[in-house]
Design an enzyme around this catalytic site. Structure first.
Site, PDB file in Angstrom:
ATOM      1  CG  HIS A  84      -5.058  -1.834   6.112  1.00  0.00           C
ATOM      2  ND1 HIS A  84      -4.366  -1.310   5.045  1.00  0.00           N
ATOM      3  CD2 HIS A  84      -4.509  -3.046   6.341  1.00  0.00           C
ATOM      4  CE1 HIS A  84      -3.450  -2.176   4.645  1.00  0.00           C
ATOM      5  NE2 HIS A  84      -3.508  -3.241   5.418  1.00  0.00           N
ATOM      6  CD  GLU A 114      -1.796  -2.366   1.604  1.00  0.00           C
ATOM      7  OE1 GLU A 114      -0.615  -2.652   1.899  1.00  0.00           O
ATOM      8  OE2 GLU A 114      -2.750  -3.176   1.711  1.00  0.00           O
TER       9      GLU A 114
HETATM   10 ZN   LIG Z   1      -0.684  -4.722   2.630  1.00  0.00          ZN
END
Ligand SMILES: [Zn+2]
Length: 278
Positions: free
Chosen positions: A115, A10
């Site tokens: 997250h 990410e």
């Molecule tokens: Zn990841």
């Protein structure tokens, strides 16, 4: 000097959308290649700085995103799951330094694709009252094994929230966030160049300081209290099937663990359980 690189996706330059992080589409195939090349930049820099061994750990999703045929052949690659130490697997064989490449901000912050471990299951995770993301959790595990987190890359929100936790570490900012799935990225080539030179300098600096060539697990793993805010009360019902889990309120749970390693293993068990409710 052995370096363990944990690579997530990410925080890689050019990655903004969940589609780019999920197998089964062309955008993902491009993103996993950028991830592999950013890992290569860290490997190249580590060896150029004087590392004698570099291991790279695939730390995203199913832990099989890195393309082994594109990876620098000098590195050993840790792939697949489940595995006991998760994003830090490989640490059980010893490492002096840990690099976290392509990492992201913690859940419920304004970072790109923010997250913590599992966005379906976990809203907030705290260790001994301090909220942590994946870098904080796995950094505690690395330290428990006697390794030092020395280099981290990801977006500006990740760097800002994580810097206080690792005051001696170098950060490479690959992009800036304007939202959960938007922002401004460096070119992949520029991000790789920045990671490569930071990795080289970090290893050179640690060799100059004369750190022990290979650390072993720190003798004293300390007990940790973990508080967990989960995404729904249904998940809390499920997680409370675990006999040592305490329910604080509808969506808040607490458990005690003997070490950071046990916290990580427990959260990965809960994450696996959560697939029952998807
Ligand atoms: Zn990841």
């Amino acid at each position: 000097m052995k370096v363990l690189i944990s690579a997530d996706i990410e925080g890689i330059a050019g990655v903004f959308h969940p589609e780019q992080t999920r197998a089964g589409n062309g955008e993902y195939e491009a993103a996993r290649r950028w991830m592999t090349l950013e890992a290569n930049a860290a490997i190249e820099g580590a060896f150029a700085g004087g590392a004698t061994q570099v291991w790279v750990n695939d730390s995203h999703g199913g832990f099989r995103n890195l393309l082994p045929d594109l990876l620098d052949a000098r590195a050993q690659v840790v792939l697949g799951k489940p595995r006991t130490l998760g994003m830090m697997a490989g640490l059980e064989y010893g490492a002096s330094l840990v690099f976290m490449i392509g990492y992201h901000a913690m859940s419920q912050t304004r970072g790109i694709l923010a997250h913590t471990i599992n966005s379906f299951a976990f809203a907030r995770v705290s260790l001994n009252g301090v909220e942590v993301g994946e870098a904080g959790l796995y950094g505690a595990l690395a330290e428990e094994y006697g390794a030092q987190v020395a280099l981290l890359s990801g977006d500006d929100v990740f760097a800002e929230e994580t810097a206080p936790r690792f005051p001696g570490a170098r950060f490479v900012v690959t992009k800036s966030a304007t939202g959960h799935a938007s922002g401004v990225t460096q070119s992949p080539a520029n991000a790789r160049a920045a990671i490569e030179s930071a990795a080289r300098e970090v290893v050179q600096q640690h060799l100059a300081e004369g750190r022990a060539p290979q650390a072993t697990r720190a003798a004293a793993a300390k007990p940790v209290e973990c508080e967990l805010r989960v995404q729904t009360s249904a998940l809390a019902d499920l997680f409370c099937q675990w006999p040592t889990m305490t329910r604080v309120d509808a969506v808040t749970l607490r458990f005690s663990a003997a070490s950071a390693e046990h916290v990580v293993r427990m959260l990965n068990c809960l994450s696996a359980m959560s697939f029952m409710l998807r």
